[in-house]
Design a protein around this motif. Structure first.
Motif, PDB file in Angstrom:
ATOM      1  N   VAL A   1       3.853   4.275  10.625  1.00 39.31           N
ATOM      2  CA  VAL A   1       3.896   4.970  11.911  1.00 39.31           C
ATOM      3  C   VAL A   1       3.132   4.162  12.953  1.00 39.31           C
ATOM      4  O   VAL A   1       2.260   3.357  12.614  1.00 39.31           O
ATOM      5  CB  VAL A   1       3.315   6.399  11.820  1.00 39.31           C
ATOM      6  N   VAL A   2       3.440   4.388  14.221  1.00 41.97           N
ATOM      7  CA  VAL A   2       3.013   3.473  15.263  1.00 41.97           C
ATOM      8  C   VAL A   2       2.357   4.221  16.422  1.00 41.97           C
ATOM      9  O   VAL A   2       2.721   5.359  16.733  1.00 41.97           O
ATOM     10  CB  VAL A   2       4.232   2.673  15.790  1.00 41.97           C
ATOM     11  N   CYS A   3       1.355   3.572  17.034  1.00 38.63           N
ATOM     12  CA  CYS A   3       0.705   4.081  18.243  1.00 38.63           C
ATOM     13  C   CYS A   3       1.102   3.207  19.431  1.00 38.63           C
ATOM     14  O   CYS A   3       1.687   2.141  19.268  1.00 38.63           O
ATOM     15  CB  CYS A   3      -0.812   4.019  18.092  1.00 38.63           C
ATOM     16  N   ASN A   4       0.721   3.637  20.609  1.00 31.54           N
ATOM     17  CA  ASN A   4       0.998   2.887  21.834  1.00 31.54           C
ATOM     18  C   ASN A   4       0.268   1.528  21.802  1.00 31.54           C
ATOM     19  O   ASN A   4      -0.705   1.344  21.065  1.00 31.54           O
ATOM     20  CB  ASN A   4       0.528   3.692  23.049  1.00 31.54           C
ATOM     21  N   ILE A   5       0.729   0.616  22.587  1.00 34.63           N
ATOM     22  CA  ILE A   5       0.143  -0.716  22.694  1.00 34.63           C
ATOM     23  C   ILE A   5      -1.342  -0.621  23.055  1.00 34.63           C
ATOM     24  O   ILE A   5      -1.706   0.118  23.974  1.00 34.63           O
ATOM     25  CB  ILE A   5       0.911  -1.531  23.753  1.00 34.63           C
ATOM     26  N   ASP A   6      -2.152  -1.334  22.327  1.00 38.30           N
ATOM     27  CA  ASP A   6      -3.601  -1.419  22.567  1.00 38.30           C
ATOM     28  C   ASP A   6      -4.325  -0.095  22.348  1.00 38.30           C
ATOM     29  O   ASP A   6      -5.507   0.028  22.705  1.00 38.30           O
ATOM     30  CB  ASP A   6      -3.906  -1.902  23.998  1.00 38.30           C
ATOM     31  N   ASN A   7      -3.656   0.880  21.742  1.00 37.26           N
ATOM     32  CA  ASN A   7      -4.249   2.209  21.626  1.00 37.26           C
ATOM     33  C   ASN A   7      -5.096   2.349  20.363  1.00 37.26           C
ATOM     34  O   ASN A   7      -4.769   3.130  19.454  1.00 37.26           O
ATOM     35  CB  ASN A   7      -3.162   3.279  21.685  1.00 37.26           C
ATOM     36  N   GLY A   8      -6.169   1.616  20.291  1.00 34.29           N
ATOM     37  CA  GLY A   8      -7.079   1.711  19.158  1.00 34.29           C
ATOM     38  C   GLY A   8      -7.656   3.099  19.030  1.00 34.29           C
ATOM     39  O   GLY A   8      -7.824   3.614  17.916  1.00 34.29           O
ATOM     40  N   PHE A   9      -7.949   3.722  20.154  1.00 38.88           N
ATOM     41  CA  PHE A   9      -8.445   5.091  20.141  1.00 38.88           C
ATOM     42  C   PHE A   9      -7.455   6.029  19.459  1.00 38.88           C
ATOM     43  O   PHE A   9      -7.814   6.819  18.588  1.00 38.88           O
ATOM     44  CB  PHE A   9      -8.715   5.562  21.577  1.00 38.88           C
ATOM     45  N   GLY A  10      -6.179   5.922  19.836  1.00 39.64           N
ATOM     46  CA  GLY A  10      -5.170   6.824  19.290  1.00 39.64           C
ATOM     47  C   GLY A  10      -5.016   6.665  17.784  1.00 39.64           C
ATOM     48  O   GLY A  10      -4.820   7.650  17.066  1.00 39.64           O
ATOM     49  N   ALA A  11      -5.096   5.432  17.309  1.00 33.08           N
ATOM     50  CA  ALA A  11      -4.967   5.203  15.872  1.00 33.08           C
ATOM     51  C   ALA A  11      -6.121   5.857  15.120  1.00 33.08           C
ATOM     52  O   ALA A  11      -5.932   6.466  14.057  1.00 33.08           O
ATOM     53  CB  ALA A  11      -4.935   3.705  15.583  1.00 33.08           C
ATOM     54  N   ALA A  12      -7.324   5.737  15.678  1.00 35.35           N
ATOM     55  CA  ALA A  12      -8.473   6.375  15.045  1.00 35.35           C
ATOM     56  C   ALA A  12      -8.295   7.893  15.025  1.00 35.35           C
ATOM     57  O   ALA A  12      -8.570   8.563  14.021  1.00 35.35           O
ATOM     58  CB  ALA A  12      -9.753   5.996  15.806  1.00 35.35           C
ATOM     59  N   TYR A  13      -7.825   8.408  16.124  1.00 30.49           N
ATOM     60  CA  TYR A  13      -7.635   9.848  16.240  1.00 30.49           C
ATOM     61  C   TYR A  13      -6.572  10.332  15.255  1.00 30.49           C
ATOM     62  O   TYR A  13      -6.698  11.388  14.635  1.00 30.49           O
ATOM     63  CB  TYR A  13      -7.250  10.187  17.671  1.00 30.49           C
ATOM     64  N   ALA A  14      -5.516   9.528  15.092  1.00 31.08           N
ATOM     65  CA  ALA A  14      -4.463   9.876  14.136  1.00 31.08           C
ATOM     66  C   ALA A  14      -5.018   9.875  12.716  1.00 31.08           C
ATOM     67  O   ALA A  14      -4.684  10.748  11.905  1.00 31.08           O
ATOM     68  CB  ALA A  14      -3.299   8.900  14.263  1.00 31.08           C
ATOM     69  N   ALA A  15      -5.852   8.895  12.403  1.00 27.19           N
ATOM     70  CA  ALA A  15      -6.474   8.852  11.072  1.00 27.19           C
ATOM     71  C   ALA A  15      -7.325  10.092  10.857  1.00 27.19           C
ATOM     72  O   ALA A  15      -7.315  10.692   9.775  1.00 27.19           O
ATOM     73  CB  ALA A  15      -7.319   7.581  10.933  1.00 27.19           C
ATOM     74  N   ALA A  16      -8.052  10.501  11.890  1.00 24.72           N
ATOM     75  CA  ALA A  16      -8.873  11.694  11.764  1.00 24.72           C
ATOM     76  C   ALA A  16      -8.024  12.938  11.545  1.00 24.72           C
ATOM     77  O   ALA A  16      -8.363  13.816  10.750  1.00 24.72           O
ATOM     78  CB  ALA A  16      -9.750  11.863  13.012  1.00 24.72           C
ATOM     79  N   ARG A  17      -6.878  12.998  12.243  1.00 23.62           N
ATOM     80  CA  ARG A  17      -5.972  14.124  12.006  1.00 23.62           C
ATOM     81  C   ARG A  17      -5.591  14.195  10.535  1.00 23.62           C
ATOM     82  O   ARG A  17      -5.530  15.274   9.945  1.00 23.62           O
ATOM     83  CB  ARG A  17      -4.690  13.957  12.835  1.00 23.62           C
ATOM     84  N   ILE A  18      -5.319  13.031   9.939  1.00 23.58           N
ATOM     85  CA  ILE A  18      -4.932  12.993   8.519  1.00 23.58           C
ATOM     86  C   ILE A  18      -6.093  13.444   7.647  1.00 23.58           C
ATOM     87  O   ILE A  18      -5.932  14.271   6.744  1.00 23.58           O
ATOM     88  CB  ILE A  18      -4.488  11.565   8.127  1.00 23.58           C
TER      89      ILE A  18
ATOM     90  N   VAL B   1       0.855  -1.186   0.000  1.00 26.22           N
ATOM     91  CA  VAL B   1       0.000   0.000   0.000  1.00 26.22           C
ATOM     92  C   VAL B   1       0.889   1.233   0.000  1.00 26.22           C
ATOM     93  O   VAL B   1       1.883   1.282   0.717  1.00 26.22           O
ATOM     94  CB  VAL B   1      -0.897   0.001   1.265  1.00 26.22           C
ATOM     95  N   ALA B   2       0.531   2.244  -0.805  1.00 25.76           N
ATOM     96  CA  ALA B   2       1.353   3.443  -0.897  1.00 25.76           C
ATOM     97  C   ALA B   2       0.895   4.563   0.027  1.00 25.76           C
ATOM     98  O   ALA B   2       1.626   5.519   0.240  1.00 25.76           O
ATOM     99  CB  ALA B   2       1.366   3.949  -2.331  1.00 25.76           C
ATOM    100  N   GLY B   3      -0.310   4.471   0.574  1.00 26.56           N
ATOM    101  CA  GLY B   3      -0.846   5.522   1.444  1.00 26.56           C
ATOM    102  C   GLY B   3      -0.429   5.323   2.882  1.00 26.56           C
ATOM    103  O   GLY B   3       0.385   4.459   3.200  1.00 26.56           O
ATOM    104  N   PRO B   4      -0.993   6.151   3.776  1.00 23.03           N
ATOM    105  CA  PRO B   4      -0.595   6.097   5.188  1.00 23.03           C
ATOM    106  C   PRO B   4      -0.985   4.778   5.842  1.00 23.03           C
ATOM    107  O   PRO B   4      -2.105   4.296   5.666  1.00 23.03           O
ATOM    108  CB  PRO B   4      -1.376   7.242   5.844  1.00 23.03           C
ATOM    109  N   VAL B   5      -0.058   4.206   6.601  1.00 27.22           N
ATOM    110  CA  VAL B   5      -0.289   2.979   7.351  1.00 27.22           C
ATOM    111  C   VAL B   5       0.001   3.270   8.825  1.00 27.22           C
ATOM    112  O   VAL B   5       1.123   3.627   9.187  1.00 27.22           O
ATOM    113  CB  VAL B   5       0.608   1.832   6.860  1.00 27.22           C
ATOM    114  N   ILE B   6      -1.036   3.129   9.652  1.00 25.82           N
ATOM    115  CA  ILE B   6      -0.912   3.349  11.095  1.00 25.82           C
ATOM    116  C   ILE B   6      -0.964   1.992  11.778  1.00 25.82           C
ATOM    117  O   ILE B   6      -1.946   1.265  11.645  1.00 25.82           O
ATOM    118  CB  ILE B   6      -2.063   4.244  11.614  1.00 25.82           C
ATOM    119  N   ALA B   7       0.090   1.656  12.502  1.00 25.61           N
ATOM    120  CA  ALA B   7       0.179   0.340  13.134  1.00 25.61           C
ATOM    121  C   ALA B   7      -0.162   0.441  14.612  1.00 25.61           C
ATOM    122  O   ALA B   7       0.306   1.347  15.301  1.00 25.61           O
ATOM    123  CB  ALA B   7       1.585  -0.224  12.962  1.00 25.61           C
ATOM    124  N   VAL B   8      -0.969  -0.506  15.093  1.00 23.33           N
ATOM    125  CA  VAL B   8      -1.328  -0.554  16.507  1.00 23.33           C
ATOM    126  C   VAL B   8      -0.937  -1.919  17.075  1.00 23.33           C
ATOM    127  O   VAL B   8      -1.569  -2.921  16.773  1.00 23.33           O
ATOM    128  CB  VAL B   8      -2.836  -0.350  16.727  1.00 23.33           C
TER     129      VAL B   8
END
Lengths: 241, 241, 241, 241, 241, 241, 241, 241
Positions: free
Chosen positions: D217-234, D182-189
């Motif tokens: 790019v990576v979020c904290n362990i188990d941080n599903g909330f943070g990954a969603a929030y990061a996607a929203a920032r994008i 995938v060439a777009g943003p990948v957020i790993a949790v």
């Protein structure tokens, strides 16, 4: 000393006939090759040049094959000057002396897979050890998971090989993918390639031990020698299964 | 090998047309630039000078742009002697070859924020990578949280930039503050700056991952390259949102 | 999405015929047993009772054998109430459903060695997995290195077995001793038995990975299942060597 | 106190008009939703039921949407008894109050990929957060790398989605594979799924940070909330690129 | 300062007669040898050559015996040039000055056991310290557990020795085996020999502390000096038991 | 950028008058000395010689006092060649420029206690910093807890001093003992002195943070500068208590 | 199996007469008491109640003394119900059966020193073990280093005791102080008392291993049993020195 | 025992008049309050209810004030039933007995700053301790760095307070910001709030120790009591500076 353990002492007395050459700093065990079917191996790391030369000379004198691992370039120059029959493989950091015939082990080659160019020193240490153990090798290099098609592209190699050794650093994901598409033994070797949270190979090691592919087994970080030796253990006892 | 997985094998057979240049120690993938819109990148760390030169020459021969990262001064001197068209940026420890036009990526610049003077090597690795990816950069350096007014002083820069990359060592607090005053994407890069319990950047990394500012994402320690690449991933797919 | 990777997409289209039962929360893969010659395994740890029952029912419905690991007593009671054919082994924390014949794997039994009584849950998880994989087992329990004569006492067992699996906690020394007296494959499983610097099995793990006996391979802490699976990988491909 | 910093004090005096509801134990900030376009979020973990109810009531009173994360079943029962409009999602461990309209964010859905059934709580925390942020989601569950064909099988989903969020435990290898195709943003949790050297998610985290796929790019362990929030920032700042 | 603690102050005033030579950077305590029956020891690691020479000269002037440990070859050359009576043992990295008679300590020798050739520097530091403390030593080198018969072969040595010191790196398994066959005191010294998960001796240390042989006690990594000193503590107080 | 945060922007606009000298790689803040009553400090570690010289020159030009810490001998030679007014203290690894008068801070000296000779570099960095901050120092060196009478011997020093700074490596026990006999502030500084499980000072740090003497506060490993600065914070605000 | 090692097999055959009671899950070794002069010890931690009862019954039947350690209150109630002769010591978490006479070991008591009230469970496990080994004990409790006069106050106890065992949590400083004022053997036992960076006893352990008092030896965290056993090893072999 | 140290023994003999109440499991020291000007403190964690009640009763009997920390709700109920004069503060987990007048310490209040609602238990333990030590407190809660304007908004509090205590979990960034705008003493307390790489407060601890704001000092994780005590140490000795 433990009282009343006379039977153990008696037992040990029978072991006294085993031939040792006591060099003061090392017990060179001339039966090990016989017992395990392998050449005597000298781990260069942590030994002085004098110790390496001393042990190697004693082995050479007995007509055995010798494999020295973890031998840096400076030490290699001195060791090979002292024992000119040794051949040094710079990338693998190994020196070998092949004076006795090596019996072939296994009827098919081993597949030796590595993730990136930086993993090559470990992969080549593995390859040199396999060579000295009589195991044929088919290399599959630079097929990391970030370009998964490179691995899939060449996967017919697994049809013509037996044990698979996977060498990878960074996140150590490659053995999981290989373990999912191969039904035979998969030996994973983490490398210290990477930086930051790679922790000198610890991230790869933990990844491999946590692998979601069942039954992948793991060696110590950078232990290409150990992976080769483990493969030989598997191949050597074919007749027992 | 897995039995009965014939369809996978068939699928893979179609992949065989992908053009590879097999250098023995590396599969140079001439399609990757095409696939991801980026130059081929060579991570210098962990490769010999011979390997770096070999890969870079192959890429140069194909007319591609080249970015070599983590290239120390000694290695740089040898690599640039072999391929004189390369330009070395000492602070960033990168060498670049720019022979193909680079398409601009994004309509606004990226904000590149760093906490202290010692973070500059990582920030500049990031800046060089962004340049090679066609992304404009506005630098905001030396604005650590111990003098919070320095950051607030210059915060209008966030009005005219898109993605924010924050590079910081020590306690890694800067991304939390930036994340609190910026609504767009914030990519944090911990650096190995510091000593004692900085743990080579681990304290900053843990701080950034634990950030109380929601949605800050993090790269590996000292990974200025990765942060730039992540920013490009965000910018490259604009049309998809 | 990656541009120009049409051949991969074509390849994947061929995979579409593989039979999946999509339960929403899990893709039950009815071909895996076929592909790897193993029953479907459900790792109980981290799944809700509803999820375990859902997956197990789907597998039972298809006539497959089922192995559920890491199933605590409370969960086991609920799962077995829902699927009464399951048999629960409390010490091993496994539940099994054996409705299809299991083909014997290997011509000799595996030696399953454990250091202390506290290692038995892991050893028995391994034994139950081996049973479901068709592998015969010979147990050699409570032979820790602090009473080395207990191991030597019974070492003729290694003459009539093939692969050796060694389960040990605390300092994890047993695989080194076994690896020194056995020439075949040795799979080491560290257990979380111990306290203080045992670090939940990490001391044993590190000890096994650092083993001075060459070619010992290691599984994750407490991973009796994985060791059994690794042994099966070795036995399954006998014909390839 | 710092002398001569009068201009900072003057600046701060202008901030005094920002509306706060001071609950004694928490400053409820009625402008945050306005400032970031997001509902107020209450991290349940580490707060007493009384504190959660107090904050949620104040927010509900103001007509705002509310998202409570990390809310265990026991606490949820008490909190929902006190504020009956809340809806509890047991798997995601979130409670939500949706009383204001949620504006759609992004023109394409997000791809939400997870490796195994045990990763679902984190993935669903992410999905619930995305829903409250107005982001559409397409789920791609149970596609771990040990059965790589399951991911390849369904990879056309990446053609119709924008940001990719990858949730995985154990070795955390999935983001590397996804990042390569995938060439777009990948957020790993990373998730805390696993045992032994999984180290409560640390192995997956280290693997993801060390990923050989550039720009993950990576979020904290188990941080599903943070990954969603990061996607929203994008997604939120689309107009700026 | 603590109020009302007058009795402590009075007590301390009586201590003022103890003879110190204050060198500015070190309080050389001429009574310690008297108090503990040992020579003054200078830990070379972390001190400048000037500091080492200064302390050693002061001790030499007083007629005491001197033991300098952790003295690298470069520093040794400078220190021995300044104080020519010192004798340097390169393998042990110790320098000694023996000008006062050393009283014999213990009626039987100590057994000094080591696992591999690479453990010799630590073992020899221990041996040199024992010599300066008046303790006789019987060496049993290169008897690692991977060749358990080498240890059993020579175990009658335990019949004629008292305390056993076991020096081992890698997995640190040797003290467990020795502790199982010896009833007297066993002092284990982990060495930093090994790589990867050896963690600079931490794996061996953890293994030794977790030993399944009861009552094995442990010294810091590479602390051959400390083990010798501990043995002397045991021997010195014979009359008290 | 955050919407609606106009008051913050207005506030920041008032900060624009603060005088900065922008060197490109560092914002030299001529008000900091004024604000905190301290000289500008340059952390040498992690900066190039060019950067250190650039910042120091700008500060020297403004008539300020300068303190450079963590300046190795090689860098010191180059920096002092460029700015000859600097004085280098080799043991402390600091260079200082004292051109403005330093106001005395505190009416009594600080007690600076250290455990061993190897802790002196950290203690002296602390002492040099205190001198530049105008704080008098009374040294109490080489009083480690293994010879507890040495500390008790000289404890009247605590009657004539105010804050106590304790510098210790290895097990870091000294601050606990001092904290038990002193009622005023005790600042503990762990040093990286030691080997093996000293973990580069981490053992001492953990010991100090876990101290059984209540109210001992701790600085980062080897951070003699920070301890001095903390003492100055305590002394500077005398009038506020 | 190793080829040609016939002498080992012969030796082992002599061991076959050693009397074992094979319980299936444990080899109860009726000679161990004879060999080491100690009662059989059952580590309760990690064993089921059934296993503990099974082993204890077998030992009781043979007339041996029994010591069960790490026996929680719930398990103790069940075990003591099954074997009513057992006596449970709640603070020490030990159960003992004393049916054979215990020979006195040593002519003087052991000094058992502990730092705080919270260390008592470990100290008492040690004391109970010493009692079963025939060693007299003199307790010196609650003498932590933060009130150093409490230890000095009572130090005449060291004149009438032999080995000193020091039990301490938190920073683990007490053994260093004791080691400085006592010339005989000092065995340090870190406890898991503390929080935060105590790391469950790791800080105390590291402090004790790094002790600046030479020759202090260390046991595993909370291992009061091991310390007692180590003291007995020292005392038991008096005649050998 | 050390020979010839007669003067130490003499000194100790003078200490014998210090009044102790020996409870068997604890030396209650009736002079400590006198010596340090503080109430006797009982750390509840790690003690049994019986031990807590025993010590508290002895103190109450002597007319002293008592502070019990780390007292969970269950234990509190039992302890307060036994000693009804105790007052329990549930959020702070402290019980106090105030029967003697508490002298005011300091002329200005302390500023007690905390980052989030979840940090309140630690902040309140600190506040309760300060109250028992006679120190006035001004609270500034819920001002985490992700909303930096909340802190700036209220920073005039630093003009009317002396020492600043900052309590923060997650990334622990708040002390760095506070340390940059305050010239007096800043005591940082990391809390175990957070998850994943927060490592139970270790990330915050490391961040605070690595702080880029000079002279911030740090207490153990969750150690609100210790921070209060450190503040009292600073205030108590005002007259010495």
């Amino acid at each position: 000393m433990q009282r009343g353990a006379t039977s153990v002492e008696a037992a040990v007395s029978e072991l006294k006939d085993l031939p040792y050459a006591d060099l003061g700093f090392a017990s060179v065990d001339h039966h090990r090759a016989l017992r395990h079917g392998a050449p005597e191996v000298i781990l260069g790391h942590g030994k002085t040049v004098e110790q390496i030369v001393g042990i190697a000379r004693e082995l050479a004198r007995m007509g055995q094959n010798v494999l020295i691992t973890r031998l840096g370039e400076d030490a290699a120059r001195q060791v090979c000057a002292a024992i000119p029959q040794l051949k040094y493989a710079a990338l693998a950091r190994t020196a070998t002396l092949e004076q006795a015939p090596i019996a072939a082990l296994g009827t098919k080659p081993i597949a030796l897979v590595s993730a990136g160019t930086s993993d090559l020193p470990v992969a080549e240490e593995c390859a040199e050890t396999l060579r000295m153990l009589g195991v044929a090798v088919e290399r599959l290099y630079d097929v990391g998971v970030a370009g998964i098609h490179r691995l899939l592209h060449k996967r017919e190699v697994f049809d013509r090989t037996s044990v698979v050794i996977v060498v990878a650093g960074m996140e150590g994901a490659l053995p999981s993918v290989v373990g999912g598409i191969v039904a035979g033994p998969v030996i994973a070797v983490p490398t210290s390639v990477g930086y930051g949270v790679s922790f000198g190979g610890l991230a790869a090691l933990a990844g491999m031990l946590s692998s979601c592919a069942s039954g992948v087994v793991v060696c110590n970080i950078d232990n290409g020698f150990g992976a080769a030796y483990a493969a030989a253990r598997i191949l050597r006892v074919r007749e027992k299964y």
